[in-house]
Design a protein around this motif. Structure first.
Motif, PDB file in Angstrom:
ATOM      1  N   VAL A   1       0.841  -1.283  -0.118  1.00  0.00           N
ATOM      2  CA  VAL A   1      -0.052  -0.129  -0.040  1.00  0.00           C
ATOM      3  C   VAL A   1       0.927   1.117   0.001  1.00  0.00           C
ATOM      4  O   VAL A   1       1.543   1.320   0.949  1.00  0.00           O
ATOM      5  CB  VAL A   1      -0.992   0.016   1.277  1.00  0.00           C
ATOM      6  CG1 VAL A   1      -1.869   1.403   1.098  1.00  0.00           C
ATOM      7  CG2 VAL A   1      -1.865  -1.399   1.322  1.00  0.00           C
ATOM      8  N   ASP A   2       0.963   1.977  -0.947  1.00  0.00           N
ATOM      9  CA  ASP A   2       1.795   3.199  -1.314  1.00  0.00           C
ATOM     10  C   ASP A   2       0.618   4.301  -0.956  1.00  0.00           C
ATOM     11  O   ASP A   2      -0.048   4.660  -2.233  1.00  0.00           O
ATOM     12  CB  ASP A   2       2.507   3.375  -2.521  1.00  0.00           C
ATOM     13  CG  ASP A   2       3.060   4.621  -2.577  1.00  0.00           C
ATOM     14  OD1 ASP A   2       4.022   4.978  -1.719  1.00  0.00           O
ATOM     15  OD2 ASP A   2       3.075   5.242  -3.661  1.00  0.00           O
ATOM     16  N   VAL A   3       0.513   5.178   0.000  1.00  0.00           N
ATOM     17  CA  VAL A   3      -0.195   6.180   0.036  1.00  0.00           C
ATOM     18  C   VAL A   3       0.329   7.632  -0.281  1.00  0.00           C
ATOM     19  O   VAL A   3       1.243   8.024   0.299  1.00  0.00           O
ATOM     20  CB  VAL A   3      -1.000   6.414   1.435  1.00  0.00           C
ATOM     21  CG1 VAL A   3      -1.913   7.494   1.713  1.00  0.00           C
ATOM     22  CG2 VAL A   3      -1.634   5.108   1.700  1.00  0.00           C
ATOM     23  N   THR A  27      -3.590   6.192  -4.121  1.00  0.00           N
ATOM     24  CA  THR A  27      -3.329   5.046  -3.419  1.00  0.00           C
ATOM     25  C   THR A  27      -3.101   4.097  -4.311  1.00  0.00           C
ATOM     26  O   THR A  27      -3.953   3.716  -5.138  1.00  0.00           O
ATOM     27  CB  THR A  27      -4.263   4.695  -2.010  1.00  0.00           C
ATOM     28  OG1 THR A  27      -4.173   5.718  -1.270  1.00  0.00           O
ATOM     29  CG2 THR A  27      -3.547   3.469  -1.739  1.00  0.00           C
ATOM     30  N   LEU A  83       0.949  -6.207   5.583  1.00  0.00           N
ATOM     31  CA  LEU A  83       0.742  -5.173   4.709  1.00  0.00           C
ATOM     32  C   LEU A  83       2.394  -4.863   4.564  1.00  0.00           C
ATOM     33  O   LEU A  83       3.130  -4.944   5.526  1.00  0.00           O
ATOM     34  CB  LEU A  83      -0.075  -3.920   5.405  1.00  0.00           C
ATOM     35  CG  LEU A  83      -1.146  -3.496   4.479  1.00  0.00           C
ATOM     36  CD1 LEU A  83      -2.511  -4.485   4.355  1.00  0.00           C
ATOM     37  CD2 LEU A  83      -1.723  -1.870   5.116  1.00  0.00           C
ATOM     38  N   GLY A  85       3.862  -0.979   3.832  1.00  0.00           N
ATOM     39  CA  GLY A  85       3.345   0.493   3.721  1.00  0.00           C
ATOM     40  C   GLY A  85       4.401   1.420   3.427  1.00  0.00           C
ATOM     41  O   GLY A  85       5.599   1.171   3.728  1.00  0.00           O
ATOM     42  N   ILE A  90       3.396   7.070   6.671  1.00  0.00           N
ATOM     43  CA  ILE A  90       3.832   5.749   7.414  1.00  0.00           C
ATOM     44  C   ILE A  90       5.113   5.616   7.885  1.00  0.00           C
ATOM     45  O   ILE A  90       5.664   5.158   8.841  1.00  0.00           O
ATOM     46  CB  ILE A  90       3.430   4.323   6.662  1.00  0.00           C
ATOM     47  CG1 ILE A  90       3.501   3.190   7.297  1.00  0.00           C
ATOM     48  CG2 ILE A  90       4.456   4.326   5.361  1.00  0.00           C
ATOM     49  CD1 ILE A  90       2.104   3.406   8.390  1.00  0.00           C
ATOM     50  N   THR A 110      -3.455   7.618   7.859  1.00  0.00           N
ATOM     51  CA  THR A 110      -3.412   6.576   8.790  1.00  0.00           C
ATOM     52  C   THR A 110      -4.619   5.701   8.589  1.00  0.00           C
ATOM     53  O   THR A 110      -4.733   4.546   8.714  1.00  0.00           O
ATOM     54  CB  THR A 110      -3.161   7.045  10.276  1.00  0.00           C
ATOM     55  OG1 THR A 110      -2.305   7.879  10.326  1.00  0.00           O
ATOM     56  CG2 THR A 110      -3.250   5.880  11.076  1.00  0.00           C
ATOM     57  N   TYR A 160      -4.183   3.406   5.592  1.00  0.00           N
ATOM     58  CA  TYR A 160      -3.803   2.140   5.968  1.00  0.00           C
ATOM     59  C   TYR A 160      -4.506   1.017   6.705  1.00  0.00           C
ATOM     60  O   TYR A 160      -4.186   0.039   6.890  1.00  0.00           O
ATOM     61  CB  TYR A 160      -2.462   2.348   6.744  1.00  0.00           C
ATOM     62  CG  TYR A 160      -1.133   3.128   5.779  1.00  0.00           C
ATOM     63  CD1 TYR A 160      -0.666   2.462   4.789  1.00  0.00           C
ATOM     64  CD2 TYR A 160      -0.705   4.547   6.105  1.00  0.00           C
ATOM     65  CE1 TYR A 160       0.181   2.746   3.988  1.00  0.00           C
ATOM     66  CE2 TYR A 160       0.026   4.961   5.467  1.00  0.00           C
ATOM     67  CZ  TYR A 160       0.609   4.293   4.114  1.00  0.00           C
ATOM     68  OH  TYR A 160       1.446   4.784   3.346  1.00  0.00           O
ATOM     69  N   VAL A 206       2.011  -4.397   9.591  1.00  0.00           N
ATOM     70  CA  VAL A 206       2.333  -3.500   8.376  1.00  0.00           C
ATOM     71  C   VAL A 206       3.952  -3.430   8.664  1.00  0.00           C
ATOM     72  O   VAL A 206       4.389  -2.835   9.610  1.00  0.00           O
ATOM     73  CB  VAL A 206       1.814  -2.310   8.332  1.00  0.00           C
ATOM     74  CG1 VAL A 206       1.763  -1.480   9.783  1.00  0.00           C
ATOM     75  CG2 VAL A 206       2.282  -1.407   7.137  1.00  0.00           C
TER      76      VAL A 206
END
Length: 304
Positions: free
Chosen positions: A142-144, A149, A201, A203, A208, A261, A264, A276
């Motif tokens: 997961v790349d925010v 995302t 996960l 992250g 993060i 947050t 995630y 994560v």
């Protein structure tokens, strides 16, 4: 005998513009080392105006030119051998994005590559991320970012599926995310992970990374869902000013950290992940690695 060269990566995101400088250390008959030498981050929040007005303002465009010209001087001072500049969702969605990229090239000589979500995920996947992807485990990466995302499911050591969603921290702050986007992401995660029993996960993203740093955990150790949810309740209970003064956050991090947050935690809930991992990698790291891979490929072709 070591061969050492410095590479540069410019990442033009929705929340900030970054220059990462990495020393690439080639060793005979041993793996190449990538040592981060410097990271410069300029908080030009392009997404705030692009996602609202559809274009980058003249003032922000001038700041971008100044930042890129400064980055060029820094790269010259560091004696950079190879570099690349990539822009993500804000520049991609700005109606004047190509025009500004052209202006930057004319004024600084640096070409801006405006990439899509899939290219972004592919570049990041070329980093040390693959060292975390054990063949016997399943991961949801997961790349925010500020504008989007990026999600990727890894199983059996391979990329099973990936998707980009217009669900980013700056969009959420500006109230520009429709509830349907959350629903679409939930549906995608549940569908793509339902056949796997145990998922963790991975992250990435500035938020993060900040949370991980403040946790005091050693690199390689994961954050638990319980820790992340407790931290989420803490930052929500504090005002913007208190997050800056009491948690020692940068002003341009203290607001976006809450929606990040939430993303995630949602991904962990929908995938039923309990932990994560935070390898502290991102697009800039991927750019450097892809530049090195291109060099190796070119040398291999010459030998052939």
């Amino acid at each position: 005998m070591l061969n050492i060269e410095k590479y540069g990566a410019i990442d033009i995101g929705s929340n900030a513009i970054r220059l990462l400088i990495v020393s690439v250390i080639e060793r005979k008959e041993q793996p190449t080392l990538f040592k981060k030498t410097s990271l410069v981050r300029v908080p030009i929040r392009l997404g705030a105006e692009v996602f609202l007005d559809g274009k980058i303002s003249e003032a922000s465009a001038h700041r971008m030119v100044d930042a890129i010209q400064a980055f060029k001087l820094l790269m010259k001072t560091h004696n950079i051998k190879r570099f690349k500049a990539c822009a993500t969702s804000a520049m991609r969605e700005a109606s004047n994005g190509p025009q500004i990229a052209k202006s930057i090239k004319e004024q600084s000589g640096i070409a801006i590559n405006i990439i899509d979500g899939k290219d972004e995920a592919k570049i990041i996947a070329s980093t040390d991320l693959k060292n975390l992807i054990q063949a016997d485990k399943v991961f949801l990466y997961v790349d925010v970012g500020g504008g989007s995302t990026e999600l990727t499911v890894f199983a059996n050591g391979e990329n099973i599926s990936s998707q980009s969603f217009k669900l980013g921290t700056v969009r959420l702050l500006e109230g520009l995310v429709d509830e349907n986007v959350w629903t679409d992401m939930e549906t995608w995660i549940k569908r793509e992970t339902k056949d796997f029993r145990k998922i963790s996960l991975i992250g990435s993203g500035g938020n993060i990374n900040t949370i991980f740093k403040k946790s005091g955990k050693k690199l390689g150790k994961p954050l638990s869902y319980f820790y992340l949810s407790s931290y989420y309740e803490l930052i929500k209970s504090l005002s913007y000013e208190e997050r800056i003064t009491e948690l020692d956050m940068n002003p341009d991090r203290a607001d976006v950290v809450i929606p990040a947050t939430r993303i995630y935690l949602s991904a962990m809930k929908w995938s039923k992940a309990k932990n994560v991992f935070v390898p502290k990698i991102g697009l800039s790291d991927g750019i450097v690695r892809s530049l090195y891979n291109e060099k190796v490929a070119a040398h291999t072709q010459i030998k052939d």
